[in-house]
Design a protein around this motif. Sequence first.
Motif, PDB file in Angstrom:
ATOM      1  N   VAL A  52     -24.570 -18.049  22.091  1.00 24.52           N
ATOM      2  CA  VAL A  52     -25.114 -16.689  22.136  1.00 24.52           C
ATOM      3  C   VAL A  52     -24.120 -15.726  22.792  1.00 24.52           C
ATOM      4  O   VAL A  52     -23.854 -14.632  22.271  1.00 24.52           O
ATOM      5  CB  VAL A  52     -26.461 -16.677  22.895  1.00 24.52           C
ATOM      6  CG1 VAL A  52     -26.894 -15.249  23.194  1.00 24.52           C
ATOM      7  CG2 VAL A  52     -27.531 -17.390  22.087  1.00 24.52           C
ATOM      8  N   PHE A  53     -23.556 -16.132  23.924  1.00 23.43           N
ATOM      9  CA  PHE A  53     -22.643 -15.233  24.629  1.00 23.43           C
ATOM     10  C   PHE A  53     -21.305 -15.090  23.901  1.00 23.43           C
ATOM     11  O   PHE A  53     -20.694 -14.021  23.939  1.00 23.43           O
ATOM     12  CB  PHE A  53     -22.433 -15.716  26.064  1.00 23.43           C
ATOM     13  CG  PHE A  53     -23.544 -15.339  26.993  1.00 23.43           C
ATOM     14  CD1 PHE A  53     -23.693 -14.026  27.420  1.00 23.43           C
ATOM     15  CD2 PHE A  53     -24.458 -16.287  27.429  1.00 23.43           C
ATOM     16  CE1 PHE A  53     -24.725 -13.658  28.263  1.00 23.43           C
ATOM     17  CE2 PHE A  53     -25.492 -15.931  28.281  1.00 23.43           C
ATOM     18  CZ  PHE A  53     -25.633 -14.615  28.701  1.00 23.43           C
ATOM     19  N   ILE A  54     -20.847 -16.155  23.232  1.00 22.23           N
ATOM     20  CA  ILE A  54     -19.626 -16.042  22.438  1.00 22.23           C
ATOM     21  C   ILE A  54     -19.829 -15.038  21.301  1.00 22.23           C
ATOM     22  O   ILE A  54     -18.973 -14.168  21.045  1.00 22.23           O
ATOM     23  CB  ILE A  54     -19.217 -17.416  21.860  1.00 22.23           C
ATOM     24  CG1 ILE A  54     -18.567 -18.282  22.949  1.00 22.23           C
ATOM     25  CG2 ILE A  54     -18.263 -17.253  20.688  1.00 22.23           C
ATOM     26  CD1 ILE A  54     -17.195 -17.801  23.377  1.00 22.23           C
ATOM     27  N   ALA A  55     -20.960 -15.155  20.604  1.00 27.51           N
ATOM     28  CA  ALA A  55     -21.241 -14.222  19.500  1.00 27.51           C
ATOM     29  C   ALA A  55     -21.321 -12.788  20.009  1.00 27.51           C
ATOM     30  O   ALA A  55     -20.811 -11.856  19.366  1.00 27.51           O
ATOM     31  CB  ALA A  55     -22.539 -14.624  18.800  1.00 27.51           C
ATOM     32  N   VAL A 101     -17.637 -13.278  30.503  1.00 26.05           N
ATOM     33  CA  VAL A 101     -17.640 -14.174  31.672  1.00 26.05           C
ATOM     34  C   VAL A 101     -18.573 -15.368  31.474  1.00 26.05           C
ATOM     35  O   VAL A 101     -18.149 -16.521  31.594  1.00 26.05           O
ATOM     36  CB  VAL A 101     -17.985 -13.387  32.948  1.00 26.05           C
ATOM     37  CG1 VAL A 101     -18.158 -14.334  34.133  1.00 26.05           C
ATOM     38  CG2 VAL A 101     -16.887 -12.366  33.258  1.00 26.05           C
ATOM     39  N   PRO A 102     -19.873 -15.174  31.154  1.00 21.86           N
ATOM     40  CA  PRO A 102     -20.725 -16.350  30.909  1.00 21.86           C
ATOM     41  C   PRO A 102     -20.333 -17.125  29.658  1.00 21.86           C
ATOM     42  O   PRO A 102     -20.515 -18.343  29.610  1.00 21.86           O
ATOM     43  CB  PRO A 102     -22.138 -15.757  30.773  1.00 21.86           C
ATOM     44  CG  PRO A 102     -21.932 -14.326  30.424  1.00 21.86           C
ATOM     45  CD  PRO A 102     -20.654 -13.922  31.089  1.00 21.86           C
ATOM     46  N   ALA A 103     -19.773 -16.448  28.649  1.00 25.47           N
ATOM     47  CA  ALA A 103     -19.331 -17.167  27.442  1.00 25.47           C
ATOM     48  C   ALA A 103     -18.266 -18.193  27.808  1.00 25.47           C
ATOM     49  O   ALA A 103     -18.333 -19.356  27.388  1.00 25.47           O
ATOM     50  CB  ALA A 103     -18.785 -16.176  26.418  1.00 25.47           C
ATOM     51  N   LEU A 104     -17.291 -17.779  28.599  1.00 21.75           N
ATOM     52  CA  LEU A 104     -16.237 -18.696  29.028  1.00 21.75           C
ATOM     53  C   LEU A 104     -16.767 -19.710  30.029  1.00 21.75           C
ATOM     54  O   LEU A 104     -16.373 -20.882  30.012  1.00 21.75           O
ATOM     55  CB  LEU A 104     -15.083 -17.902  29.643  1.00 21.75           C
ATOM     56  CG  LEU A 104     -14.366 -16.938  28.682  1.00 21.75           C
ATOM     57  CD1 LEU A 104     -13.392 -16.054  29.439  1.00 21.75           C
ATOM     58  CD2 LEU A 104     -13.642 -17.714  27.593  1.00 21.75           C
TER      59      LEU A 104
END
Length: 199
Positions: A52-55, A101-104
């Motif tokens: 979700v965060f990457i998208a 930040v949360p994606a990574l």
Amino acid sequence: MCDSKRASQPDVKTSGFFLSVAFVGTDETGCSQRGPATKLTAMLWVKSFHIVFIASWFAGLFYLPRIFVNLAMVPPESLAERERLLLMARKLLRFTTFLAVPALGFGLWLWLGYGIGRGPGNGWMHAKLALVLVAIGYHHGCAVLLRRFAAGENRRNHGWYRWFNELPVLLLLAIVILVVVKPFCCLLYTSDAADEGLG
């Protein structure tokens, strides 16, 4: 007497925001036994948030250079339009950074915490990490370009930014292919199988 219908279904309980799943198994007598939520279940939660965060992060990277295209096309006398676009770009960059930040973080959790992509036969992960570093560099590059626009130091035309806008699309396409297809992993297994056949 055991309830066979209940034994075939997972026992799902809601606890706060997360779902706590206790899988129901059977022993040698056919009676159900409850087990704790598996490590796989927790990993799937982490993976879901990572996706979700990457998208969301890449959605910001897709749109921010489009604002640069418009900024490069603004006539020098249109100060109000220029300031409006700069404000939009600043807000979008700030929000996109917040999403990155949360994606990574979730990605590192999957890699280091759950061991996804670690060990032999995971060349796809090394390639993916290299592309992630490129994406981080692209993100930083957008911040640098925005500062130049704000300082009135942009020297590139809108056509250059249109091409620049295509890079995150190619990055995301390559990353998804690496994660889903795992091409280097398959090549390694094929090579090992061929060696065994020759032996």
